[in-house]
Design an enzyme around this catalytic site. Structure first.
Site, mmCIF file in Angstrom:
data_model
loop_
_atom_site.group_PDB
_atom_site.id
_atom_site.type_symbol
_atom_site.label_atom_id
_atom_site.label_comp_id
_atom_site.label_asym_id
_atom_site.label_seq_id
_atom_site.Cartn_x
_atom_site.Cartn_y
_atom_site.Cartn_z
ATOM 1 N N ALA A 1 0.827 -1.205 0.000
ATOM 2 C CA ALA A 1 0.000 0.000 0.000
ATOM 3 C C ALA A 1 0.867 1.264 0.000
ATOM 4 C CB ALA A 1 -0.929 -0.009 1.212
ATOM 5 N N TYR B 1 5.529 -11.366 3.167
ATOM 6 C CA TYR B 1 5.275 -12.741 3.592
ATOM 7 C C TYR B 1 3.994 -13.328 3.007
ATOM 8 C CZ TYR B 1 9.045 -11.736 6.779
ATOM 9 O OH TYR B 1 10.268 -11.380 7.293
ATOM 10 N N GLN C 1 1.789 -15.338 0.815
ATOM 11 C CA GLN C 1 2.116 -16.494 -0.027
ATOM 12 C C GLN C 1 1.109 -16.703 -1.151
ATOM 13 O OE1 GLN C 1 2.326 -19.829 2.640
ATOM 14 N NE2 GLN C 1 4.293 -19.241 3.495
ATOM 15 N N GLU D 1 -8.777 -20.555 -3.549
ATOM 16 C CA GLU D 1 -8.614 -20.641 -2.104
ATOM 17 C C GLU D 1 -9.975 -20.672 -1.419
ATOM 18 O OE1 GLU D 1 -5.972 -17.546 -0.865
ATOM 19 O OE2 GLU D 1 -4.327 -18.254 -2.107
ATOM 20 N N HIS E 1 -5.486 -17.389 10.841
ATOM 21 C CA HIS E 1 -5.185 -18.334 9.757
ATOM 22 C C HIS E 1 -5.217 -19.742 10.340
ATOM 23 C CE1 HIS E 1 -3.376 -20.352 6.364
ATOM 24 N NE2 HIS E 1 -3.518 -19.232 5.680
ATOM 25 N N ARG F 1 -12.085 -19.292 6.367
ATOM 26 C CA ARG F 1 -11.041 -19.423 7.385
ATOM 27 C C ARG F 1 -11.594 -19.431 8.805
ATOM 28 N NH1 ARG F 1 -6.372 -15.395 4.904
ATOM 29 N NH2 ARG F 1 -5.653 -16.843 3.308
ATOM 30 N N HIS G 1 -3.714 -13.720 11.987
ATOM 31 C CA HIS G 1 -3.255 -13.572 10.612
ATOM 32 C C HIS G 1 -3.608 -12.225 9.991
ATOM 33 C CE1 HIS G 1 -2.055 -14.710 6.612
ATOM 34 N NE2 HIS G 1 -3.274 -14.591 6.138
ATOM 35 N N ARG H 1 -12.458 -11.481 5.994
ATOM 36 C CA ARG H 1 -11.819 -11.247 4.689
ATOM 37 C C ARG H 1 -11.829 -12.503 3.835
ATOM 38 N NH1 ARG H 1 -6.184 -11.847 2.723
ATOM 39 N NH2 ARG H 1 -5.876 -13.013 4.642
ATOM 40 N N SER I 1 -6.655 -9.075 0.289
ATOM 41 C CA SER I 1 -5.968 -8.009 1.026
ATOM 42 C C SER I 1 -4.979 -7.232 0.159
ATOM 43 C CB SER I 1 -5.267 -8.576 2.258
ATOM 44 O OG SER I 1 -4.483 -9.698 1.928
ATOM 45 N N LEU I 2 -4.143 -7.934 -0.592
ATOM 46 C CA LEU I 2 -3.208 -7.226 -1.478
ATOM 47 C C LEU I 2 -3.980 -6.448 -2.544
ATOM 48 C CD1 LEU I 2 -0.397 -9.913 -1.912
ATOM 49 C CD2 LEU I 2 -0.143 -7.672 -0.853
#
Length: 523
Positions: free
Chosen positions: A14, A46, A48, A116, A241, A288, A349, A384, A389-390
């Site tokens: 960001a 981090y 993945q 996912e 997570h 999750r 997480h 989420r 998020s990214l």
């Protein structure tokens, strides 16, 4: 005192995206980035799994991605924000690729998309299992080529500068004029005066200790905004997570990506039972929060410290190809994924709440913006959706940039006082600070973790109050250092989590209070 046009606190996706865009659009303006560790150290590095975005319009659609996000958010998403982020997302990713980011493709040059938990289609774009690192590399390379960006690593933002520091009328609108910053090498604290400040400081996983976040994730931006009286919301919604590598007393730190379950791995208890189907028909691909609670339930029933992720039935060569970093890290920890089950536990997480912003990234304070995990945009709601998020970080950095292009802040003219620590003494109590930090983390894991109840939360509130006064005493009497500042921030963040958890009167998304489930069962 240093002066800058744009101050950005944080060097993840960001913050760096915003810095690059501002620097290229306004070559005569000064952009200053403050980051408390190495310039590349952030939650972004981090990440993945990847970035969720709609590229395959034959199989997928914006509407499907929107619906998946709304379902995960459990009724608390802002639908207009969800639609905006998801429709803007592919543009921002294409821009990132133009800047040099590489994502995995097949022999025909088409993206190899992952799926996912919570996603109805394959839409997660990735760079093997180190997507975040690839994004961070790309952004840092571009940042370091721009002459009007000053990046200050090993600098810790202590507090935002507002009217509180200027001794002005309390009736005035609260504005942000920059920040007080600690040079961690020299120990000196100086002022950065800024026309506009953006918090891009990441998450708060270290509040729980057992976390997939790096050590820098201590909630600093949220705590600073809270002390400056910005609006903070939805702090009770913490995503745990489900599958962080469990390494005995060393706690959970290494994330075993959601994508491994998407690839076909099974969760088993110590007896070998594939238990997820007892909790949700989607099995390992449930959202999750459901997977985390299921694991928490299994651990409580058995008294075991972990459960296991079984990859032994999967194509071993394909697994190594898709998840080289996970394979290698497990191997270094004496786990051969072709033969051994991976011990896993839920770990803090991602924070779904944070500093409230509008669709331009503006907070409730004038000239203060926020983006990335420290912000609450309304995209995630109560939980989420994996790999959103990214996407949010890239899109909201662009939103702030576009707003500033059309509403350039005026140069701050008020006189800013320098940091005053007169009468304080050096603090030589690293063991004390470490002990208090661990006390806080244990308190949060025990009383405000995956499954909560009101009695535990009230107990946590009382114990935290004592820790708060002890920390404030140290803060008032001693010269600041990073450990003390981080402890102070984590205590503030823990307070927000506990108090907002007590105000939430129904289970929703990532928030689960067993008292409300009992009430529901009785009714």
């Amino acid at each position: 005192m240093k002066e800058t046009n744009f101050l950005i606190i944080g060097s993840g996706a960001a913050g760096l995206t915003l810095a690059v865009k501002l620097a290229e659009k306004f070559p005569k303006k000064k952009i200053t980035i403050v980051t408390k560790a190495h310039q590349s150290e952030s939650n972004t590095k981090y990440a993945q799994g990847g970035v969720a975005a709609v590229f395959d319009l034959k199989e997928d659609s914006f509407q499907k991605h929107i619906e998946d996000t709304l379902i995960a958010g459990d009724g608390l998403c802002d639908k207009s924000v969800v639609e905006m982020v998801i429709k803007e997302g592919p543009k921002r990713l294409k821009e990132l690729m133009e800047w040099g980011a590489n994502f995995d493709t097949d022999a025909n040059g088409e993206f190899t998309l992952g799926r996912e938990g919570g996603h109805s289609e394959f839409r997660v774009i990735h760079h093997k299992d180190t997507t975040g690192n690839e994004i961070e590399r790309t952004l840092l390379e571009r940042t370091n080529r721009l002459q009007n960006i000053t990046l200050l690593p090993h600098h810790f933002a202590i507090d935002l500068i507002t009217e509180h520091h200027l001794n002005t009328s309390k009736n005035e609108e609260i504005s942000c004029y920059g920040a007080y910053v600690l040079d961690q090498i020299s120990g000196s604290i100086f002022t950065i005066k800024a026309d506009c400040t953006t918090l891009a400081s990441g998450g708060m996983g270290q509040v729980y200790g057992h976390t997939t976040n790096p050590t820098v994730a201590t909630g600093d931006g949220i705590a600073m905004a809270y002390r400056a009286k910005a609006r903070i919301q939805n702090m009770e919604f913490i995503q745990f997570h489900p599958t962080a590598f469990y390494d005995g007393n060393n706690g959970a730190s290494f994330l075993i990506s959601e994508a491994v379950r998407g690839f076909g791995a099974f969760l088993r208890n110590k007896n070998g039972e594939r238990f997820m189907l007892n909790y949700d028909g989607r099995g390992e691909l449930a959202s999750r929060d459901i997977v985390s609670r299921a694991i928490d339930s299994e651990m409580k029933k058995s008294g075991d410290d972990c459960v296991y992720l079984d990859c032994t039935h999967l194509d071993f060569e394909e697994f190594k190809k898709h998840f080289p970093n996970i394979f290698e890290t497990c191997f270094q920890r004496n786990i051969d994924v072709s033969k051994d089950w991976i011990p896993v536990v839920p770990a803090s997480h991602y924070l779904c709440g944070g500093v409230v912003v509008d669709m331009d990234g503006k907070t409730s304070l004038k000239n203060l913006f926020a983006c990335g995990e420290c912000s609450y945009t309304g995209l995630h709601g109560a939980n989420r959706l994996a790999s959103n998020s990214l996407l949010e970080a890239l899109v909201y950095a662009d939103c702030i940039f576009n707003y500033l292009c059309n509403h350039m802040p005026l140069q701050a003219t008020k006189a800013i006082p320098e940091w005053n620590d007169e009468g304080t003494i050096l603090l030589n109590a690293s063991e004390t600070l470490q002990r208090k930090t661990e006390e806080l983390q244990q308190l949060m894991r025990r009383f405000a973790g995956v499954v909560r109840n009101n009695d535990d939360l009230k107990t946590a509130s009382l114990q935290l109050e004592k820790l708060y006064f002890e920390t404030e005493f140290l803060y008032q009497k001693h010269k600041l250092n990073t450990a003390l500042s981080q402890l102070r921030n984590m205590v503030n963040v823990a307070h927000l989590i506990i108090q907002q958890s007590l105000k939430r009167k129904e289970n929703c998304g990532g928030f689960y209070n067993e008292d409300y489930e009992k009430i529901k069962e009785i009714i």
